[in-house]
Design a protein around this motif. Structure first.
Motif, PDB file in Angstrom:
ATOM      1  N   VAL A 173      49.461  31.124  32.622  1.00  0.00           N
ATOM      2  CA  VAL A 173      48.275  31.687  31.529  1.00  0.00           C
ATOM      3  C   VAL A 173      48.206  30.661  30.530  1.00  0.00           C
ATOM      4  O   VAL A 173      47.133  29.974  30.175  1.00  0.00           O
ATOM      5  CB  VAL A 173      48.437  32.944  31.210  1.00  0.00           C
ATOM      6  CG1 VAL A 173      47.327  33.303  30.161  1.00  0.00           C
ATOM      7  CG2 VAL A 173      48.622  33.886  32.287  1.00  0.00           C
ATOM      8  N   LEU A 174      49.248  30.206  29.886  1.00  0.00           N
ATOM      9  CA  LEU A 174      49.260  28.925  28.673  1.00  0.00           C
ATOM     10  C   LEU A 174      48.654  27.697  29.364  1.00  0.00           C
ATOM     11  O   LEU A 174      47.968  27.079  28.295  1.00  0.00           O
ATOM     12  CB  LEU A 174      50.593  29.042  28.105  1.00  0.00           C
ATOM     13  CG  LEU A 174      51.106  30.359  27.417  1.00  0.00           C
ATOM     14  CD1 LEU A 174      52.521  29.884  26.740  1.00  0.00           C
ATOM     15  CD2 LEU A 174      50.158  30.520  26.085  1.00  0.00           C
ATOM     16  N   ARG A 175      49.083  27.406  30.502  1.00  0.00           N
ATOM     17  CA  ARG A 175      48.421  26.208  30.997  1.00  0.00           C
ATOM     18  C   ARG A 175      47.097  26.100  31.577  1.00  0.00           C
ATOM     19  O   ARG A 175      46.576  25.280  32.175  1.00  0.00           O
ATOM     20  CB  ARG A 175      49.632  25.498  32.067  1.00  0.00           C
ATOM     21  CG  ARG A 175      50.952  25.233  31.591  1.00  0.00           C
ATOM     22  CD  ARG A 175      51.470  24.609  32.772  1.00  0.00           C
ATOM     23  NE  ARG A 175      53.003  24.417  32.130  1.00  0.00           N
ATOM     24  CZ  ARG A 175      54.237  24.263  32.704  1.00  0.00           C
ATOM     25  NH1 ARG A 175      54.273  24.415  33.776  1.00  0.00           N
ATOM     26  NH2 ARG A 175      55.370  23.892  32.040  1.00  0.00           N
ATOM     27  N   GLU A 176      46.399  27.309  31.315  1.00  0.00           N
ATOM     28  CA  GLU A 176      44.983  27.607  31.925  1.00  0.00           C
ATOM     29  C   GLU A 176      45.005  27.519  33.540  1.00  0.00           C
ATOM     30  O   GLU A 176      43.843  27.075  33.831  1.00  0.00           O
ATOM     31  CB  GLU A 176      44.177  26.787  31.184  1.00  0.00           C
ATOM     32  CG  GLU A 176      44.040  27.108  29.659  1.00  0.00           C
ATOM     33  CD  GLU A 176      43.039  26.465  28.966  1.00  0.00           C
ATOM     34  OE1 GLU A 176      42.427  25.341  29.486  1.00  0.00           O
ATOM     35  OE2 GLU A 176      42.851  26.572  27.645  1.00  0.00           O
ATOM     36  N   LYS A 177      46.006  27.729  34.270  1.00  0.00           N
ATOM     37  CA  LYS A 177      45.989  27.879  35.571  1.00  0.00           C
ATOM     38  C   LYS A 177      45.609  29.137  36.276  1.00  0.00           C
ATOM     39  O   LYS A 177      45.419  29.224  37.270  1.00  0.00           O
ATOM     40  CB  LYS A 177      47.293  27.114  36.297  1.00  0.00           C
ATOM     41  CG  LYS A 177      47.464  25.753  35.968  1.00  0.00           C
ATOM     42  CD  LYS A 177      48.551  25.182  36.531  1.00  0.00           C
ATOM     43  CE  LYS A 177      48.998  23.826  36.061  1.00  0.00           C
ATOM     44  NZ  LYS A 177      48.288  22.643  36.823  1.00  0.00           N
ATOM     45  N   ALA A 178      45.851  30.219  35.200  1.00  0.00           N
ATOM     46  CA  ALA A 178      45.706  31.384  35.676  1.00  0.00           C
ATOM     47  C   ALA A 178      44.895  32.203  34.432  1.00  0.00           C
ATOM     48  O   ALA A 178      45.206  31.789  33.395  1.00  0.00           O
ATOM     49  CB  ALA A 178      46.793  32.066  36.032  1.00  0.00           C
ATOM     50  N   GLU A 179      44.361  33.241  34.810  1.00  0.00           N
ATOM     51  CA  GLU A 179      43.670  34.135  33.627  1.00  0.00           C
ATOM     52  C   GLU A 179      44.439  35.692  33.983  1.00  0.00           C
ATOM     53  O   GLU A 179      44.675  36.188  34.899  1.00  0.00           O
ATOM     54  CB  GLU A 179      42.179  34.197  33.685  1.00  0.00           C
ATOM     55  CG  GLU A 179      41.727  34.848  34.983  1.00  0.00           C
ATOM     56  CD  GLU A 179      40.387  34.428  34.932  1.00  0.00           C
ATOM     57  OE1 GLU A 179      39.647  33.876  34.431  1.00  0.00           O
ATOM     58  OE2 GLU A 179      39.475  35.155  36.040  1.00  0.00           O
ATOM     59  N   VAL A 180      44.356  36.388  32.785  1.00  0.00           N
ATOM     60  CA  VAL A 180      44.831  37.911  32.791  1.00  0.00           C
ATOM     61  C   VAL A 180      43.681  38.683  33.198  1.00  0.00           C
ATOM     62  O   VAL A 180      42.710  38.612  32.706  1.00  0.00           O
ATOM     63  CB  VAL A 180      45.233  38.132  31.321  1.00  0.00           C
ATOM     64  CG1 VAL A 180      45.670  39.667  31.379  1.00  0.00           C
ATOM     65  CG2 VAL A 180      46.623  37.250  30.857  1.00  0.00           C
ATOM     66  N   VAL A 181      44.042  39.315  34.360  1.00  0.00           N
ATOM     67  CA  VAL A 181      43.048  40.146  34.808  1.00  0.00           C
ATOM     68  C   VAL A 181      43.589  41.640  34.321  1.00  0.00           C
ATOM     69  O   VAL A 181      42.576  42.476  33.950  1.00  0.00           O
ATOM     70  CB  VAL A 181      43.223  40.536  36.444  1.00  0.00           C
ATOM     71  CG1 VAL A 181      42.648  41.471  36.942  1.00  0.00           C
ATOM     72  CG2 VAL A 181      42.930  39.038  36.921  1.00  0.00           C
ATOM     73  N   HIS A 182      44.860  41.843  34.236  1.00  0.00           N
ATOM     74  CA  HIS A 182      45.241  43.463  33.569  1.00  0.00           C
ATOM     75  C   HIS A 182      46.370  43.142  32.669  1.00  0.00           C
ATOM     76  O   HIS A 182      47.290  42.567  33.130  1.00  0.00           O
ATOM     77  CB  HIS A 182      45.726  44.140  35.031  1.00  0.00           C
ATOM     78  CG  HIS A 182      45.003  45.484  34.915  1.00  0.00           C
ATOM     79  ND1 HIS A 182      45.636  46.687  34.468  1.00  0.00           N
ATOM     80  CD2 HIS A 182      43.806  45.922  35.251  1.00  0.00           C
ATOM     81  CE1 HIS A 182      44.909  47.801  34.749  1.00  0.00           C
ATOM     82  NE2 HIS A 182      43.789  47.317  35.212  1.00  0.00           N
ATOM     83  N   GLN A 183      46.121  43.794  31.640  1.00  0.00           N
ATOM     84  CA  GLN A 183      47.351  43.760  30.466  1.00  0.00           C
ATOM     85  C   GLN A 183      48.440  44.772  31.043  1.00  0.00           C
ATOM     86  O   GLN A 183      47.830  45.881  31.561  1.00  0.00           O
ATOM     87  CB  GLN A 183      46.975  44.086  29.088  1.00  0.00           C
ATOM     88  CG  GLN A 183      45.898  43.182  28.631  1.00  0.00           C
ATOM     89  CD  GLN A 183      46.402  41.616  28.272  1.00  0.00           C
ATOM     90  OE1 GLN A 183      47.811  41.507  28.348  1.00  0.00           O
ATOM     91  NE2 GLN A 183      45.418  40.748  28.355  1.00  0.00           N
ATOM     92  N   ASP A 184      49.644  44.676  30.667  1.00  0.00           N
ATOM     93  CA  ASP A 184      50.719  45.704  30.946  1.00  0.00           C
ATOM     94  C   ASP A 184      50.196  46.961  29.924  1.00  0.00           C
ATOM     95  O   ASP A 184      49.991  46.892  28.806  1.00  0.00           O
ATOM     96  CB  ASP A 184      51.869  45.047  30.389  1.00  0.00           C
ATOM     97  CG  ASP A 184      53.085  45.899  30.864  1.00  0.00           C
ATOM     98  OD1 ASP A 184      52.865  47.081  31.296  1.00  0.00           O
ATOM     99  OD2 ASP A 184      54.196  45.923  30.385  1.00  0.00           O
ATOM    100  N   ASP A 185      50.266  48.045  30.655  1.00  0.00           N
ATOM    101  CA  ASP A 185      49.939  49.222  29.740  1.00  0.00           C
ATOM    102  C   ASP A 185      50.697  49.874  28.770  1.00  0.00           C
ATOM    103  O   ASP A 185      50.372  50.726  28.091  1.00  0.00           O
ATOM    104  CB  ASP A 185      49.509  50.490  30.897  1.00  0.00           C
ATOM    105  CG  ASP A 185      48.288  50.296  31.491  1.00  0.00           C
ATOM    106  OD1 ASP A 185      47.402  49.725  31.215  1.00  0.00           O
ATOM    107  OD2 ASP A 185      48.182  50.938  32.938  1.00  0.00           O
TER     108      ASP A 185
END
Length: 166
Positions: A23-35
């Motif tokens: 996520v930090l390297r912008e290779k992925a994005e967050v779809v769902h946060q931990d509840d």
């Protein structure tokens, strides 16, 4: 953390550190946060811990008919139960020992507890008078690609795992 391809297809599970780095390297994005609302703190920032992340670019996954034989996958197939005595398994064992012509294939490997593995050594089952409590076989189904994951892990993953169960 569940890792999805850009097409929202489940790929694998990841440790928290690897997921955050993607996520930090912008290779992925967050779809769902931990509840649970868990937050990861650095010296200067705070990050919500994700439960599901998605790659920004599509990764082509080669289709393989046979699931690769790994220790993790074998333990998952046998549910961490010894194939000889039914106790908790910590090791793997070749039913027909490799030293006596056995192959390293799904049909010849079972999970075993340390005492049974040590007692069996390089002997055949009939030499010891033992029987297998399970029939070792190749696991089937697309969900076996998620070798690192527990299919019953995070309930937040269910919408992304639904097409694997079909």
């Amino acid at each position: 953390m569940l890792l999805l391809n850009a097409s929202f297809e489940p790929l694998t599970t990841l440790p928290l550190r690897r997921a955050i780095l993607l996520v930090l390297r912008e290779k992925a994005e967050v779809v769902h946060q931990d509840d649970t609302g868990t937050v990861l703190h650095s010296a200067t920032r705070a990050y919500d811990v994700p439960s599901v992340i998605r790659l920004r670019r599509y990764i082509s996954v080669p289709y393989s008919r046979r699931v690769p034989l790994t220790r993790v996958a074998l333990m998952r197939r046998d549910r961490h139960v010894c194939g000889y005595c039914g106790k908790k398994a910590e090791t793997i064992d070749h039913v027909i020992p490799r030293s006596r012509g056995g192959a390293h294939v799904w049909e010849n490997v079972v999970a075993a507890c340390k005492p049974c593995n040590h007692r069996k050594a390089d002997k055949f089952l009939d030499e010891l008078g033992w029987e297998l409590h399970i029939t070792p076989k190749v696991p089937k189904g697309p969900h076996w690609r998620l070798i690192n994951g527990d299919l019953h892990g995070d309930p937040q993953w269910e919408p992304y795992m639904a097409h694997l169960a079909a």
